[in-house]
Scaffold this motif. Structure first.
Motif, PDB file in Angstrom:
ATOM      1  N   LYS A 186      47.166  52.917  24.766  1.00 54.11           N
ATOM      2  CA  LYS A 186      46.560  52.534  23.840  1.00 54.11           C
ATOM      3  C   LYS A 186      45.162  54.067  23.769  1.00 54.11           C
ATOM      4  O   LYS A 186      44.329  53.201  24.580  1.00 54.11           O
ATOM      5  N   GLU A 188      41.719  54.809  21.961  1.00 50.34           N
ATOM      6  CA  GLU A 188      40.282  54.759  21.709  1.00 50.34           C
ATOM      7  C   GLU A 188      38.934  55.146  21.426  1.00 50.34           C
ATOM      8  O   GLU A 188      39.216  55.968  22.488  1.00 50.34           O
ATOM      9  N   ARG A 224      49.263  49.438  28.118  1.00 46.01           N
ATOM     10  CA  ARG A 224      50.017  48.778  28.164  1.00 46.01           C
ATOM     11  C   ARG A 224      51.803  49.127  28.009  1.00 46.01           C
ATOM     12  O   ARG A 224      51.836  50.294  28.509  1.00 46.01           O
ATOM     13  N   SER A 256      54.108  43.058  22.378  1.00 47.13           N
ATOM     14  CA  SER A 256      53.497  43.902  22.960  1.00 47.13           C
ATOM     15  C   SER A 256      52.102  42.910  23.130  1.00 47.13           C
ATOM     16  O   SER A 256      52.083  41.966  22.870  1.00 47.13           O
ATOM     17  N   TYR A 276      53.325  53.624  18.697  1.00 46.89           N
ATOM     18  CA  TYR A 276      52.668  52.989  20.089  1.00 46.89           C
ATOM     19  C   TYR A 276      52.968  54.797  20.557  1.00 46.89           C
ATOM     20  O   TYR A 276      53.866  55.419  20.072  1.00 46.89           O
TER      21      TYR A 276
END
Length: 92
Positions: free
Chosen positions: A11, A13, A28, A39, A75
């Motif tokens: 992930k 950001e 993750r 998830s 993803y």
């Protein structure tokens, strides 16, 4: 609920500070279980998952698409999810 396959994903950001754009990667894992896909924050019962597909982006990684009744979840993966997709198709 037994875990059949796992797929690491990232992930990413992005945030903007006075010093410029910065990116934080959070590692993750997606879990394919006998009756759902999990998830970190979401749970998808296999009844609502239509398909799982992959599109390569760049030399190593790509995007894993989880096609569900409620829409498509994307993803970012750093390695090929072929084994995860194969396991999903065997379960489905």
């Amino acid at each position: 609920m037994r875990v059949i396959a796992e797929q690491p994903y990232v992930k990413v950001e992005r945030y903007i500070a006075l010093t410029g754009k910065h990116y934080i990667e959070d590692d993750r894992t997606l879990y394919l279980c006998t009756d759902r896909i999990l998830s970190k924050y979401h749970e998808f019962p296999l009844e609502i998952v239509w398909d799982v597909s992959y599109r390569r982006v760049g030399p190593r990684g790509g995007l894993l698409y989880l096609h569900t009744k409620k829409g498509v979840n994307v993803y970012t993966v750093k390695e090929s999810p072929e084994q995860f997709i194969e396991a999903f198709r065997n379960v489905k």
